[in-house]
Enzyme design. Structure first.
Site, short mmCIF file in Angstrom:
data_model
loop_
_atom_site.label_atom_id
_atom_site.label_comp_id
_atom_site.label_asym_id
_atom_site.label_seq_id
_atom_site.Cartn_x
_atom_site.Cartn_y
_atom_site.Cartn_z
CB SER A 109 -0.92 0.00 1.22
OG SER A 109 -1.73 -1.16 1.22
N1 SAM Z 1 -0.46 -4.31 3.89
C1 SAM Z 1 0.23 -4.98 2.82
C2 SAM Z 1 1.64 -4.51 2.70
O1 SAM Z 1 2.09 -3.69 3.51
O2 SAM Z 1 2.33 -4.99 1.79
C3 SAM Z 1 -0.49 -4.85 1.52
C4 SAM Z 1 -1.72 -5.64 1.47
S1 SAM Z 1 -2.35 -5.87 -0.16
C5 SAM Z 1 -3.01 -4.29 -0.51
C6 SAM Z 1 -3.73 -6.89 0.23
C7 SAM Z 1 -3.36 -8.28 0.63
O3 SAM Z 1 -4.52 -8.93 1.12
C8 SAM Z 1 -2.83 -9.13 -0.51
O4 SAM Z 1 -1.58 -9.65 -0.17
C9 SAM Z 1 -3.87 -10.23 -0.65
O5 SAM Z 1 -3.35 -11.47 -1.07
C10 SAM Z 1 -4.43 -10.28 0.77
N2 SAM Z 1 -5.75 -10.88 0.86
C11 SAM Z 1 -6.82 -10.72 0.03
N3 SAM Z 1 -7.87 -11.40 0.47
C12 SAM Z 1 -7.49 -12.03 1.61
C13 SAM Z 1 -8.15 -12.90 2.52
N4 SAM Z 1 -9.41 -13.29 2.36
N5 SAM Z 1 -7.45 -13.35 3.58
C14 SAM Z 1 -6.15 -12.99 3.78
N6 SAM Z 1 -5.48 -12.16 2.95
C15 SAM Z 1 -6.14 -11.70 1.86
#
Ligand code: SAM
Length: 203
Positions: A52
């Site tokens: 993000s």
């Molecule tokens: N906060 C993270 C960082 O600092 O890199 C970025 C997060 S990214 C915007 C969103 C993440 O949520 C992705 O890695 C994705 O695979 C994960 N994600 C999506 N759906 C999910 C779920 N149901 N359970 C766990 N993780 C999930």
């Protein structure tokens, strides 16, 4: 990054600003993009996911109002950068990541940086994580269509849940608080996150 992207846009917490100035963001970014690590935008981390934008990380962290002792659930470990920022500011974190390769990479990075108060688990955050519930704080870093019901119930009374909710194109960042008689929510700002996987599809 701290002065131009965070303080200038209204991030005020001295603790959050200090941590954003010390956690090495370049460590969590594709080595092919070193010059972009501190730029004012999300960046690809593979598997169609992103790390993000720094401002969004700081804003969500500030909304959690961490005092140093909370048990935090994070949904969406991604690169592990937000997890590291949280780890500097609170007691312990369970971070759930749906994509096993990302969970593994983040786990290794966080361990190499010496974070001992983080547990990264491959799993579906839509269900929360019952074994360590309830949580003082919950942070979801992917866009949901609704607040997953399990997250409401796994939040402690007095706790705060921060989550982007909306459709695939645009979401609203919500700060939800649990009280003795229920939950209240505040709309913070518009935002755009990759979708929370495993929910009902976005309309
Ligand atoms: N906060 C993270 C960082 O600092 O890199 C970025 C997060 S990214 C915007 C969103 C993440 O949520 C992705 O890695 C994705 O695979 C994960 N994600 C999506 N759906 C999910 C779920 N149901 N359970 C766990 N993780 C999930």
């Amino acid at each position: 990054m701290v002065e131009e992207q965070l303080r200038a846009r209204g991030i005020q917490s001295p603790a959050v600003l200090a941590v954003m100035g010390t956690v090495p963001r370049h460590y969590f970014v594709d080595p092919a993009l070193p010059d972009d690590a501190y730029s004012d935008r999300p960046l690809p981390i593979g598997f169609e996911q992103t790390i993000s934008q720094p401002y969004m990380v700081a804003l969500m962290t500030e909304l959690l109002n961490l005092q140093g002792t909370e048990q935090v659930l994070e949904v969406g470990t991604g690169s592990g950068y937000q997890t590291a920022v949280l780890a500097e500011l609170t007691g312990s974190i369970v971070s759930l990541e749906r994509i096993p390769e990302l969970a593994m990479q983040a786990k290794e990075r966080l361990a190499r940086l010496g974070y001992r108060n983080v547990e990264v688990i491959t799993g579906d955050g839509v269900q929360g994580y019952l074994p360590q519930a309830p949580y003082d704080r919950i942070l979801v870093t992917a866009g949901a269509t609704i607040v997953p019901p399990a997250l409401y119930t796994q939040l402690k009374e007095g706790g705060v849940l921060v989550i982007p909710v909306g459709d695939r194109q645009q979401q609203t960042l919500l700060a939800v608080e649990r009280h003795s008689k229920g939950w209240t929510q505040r709309e913070i700002c518009g935002c755009v996150f990759v979708p929370l996987i495993g929910e009902a599809p976005h309309p």
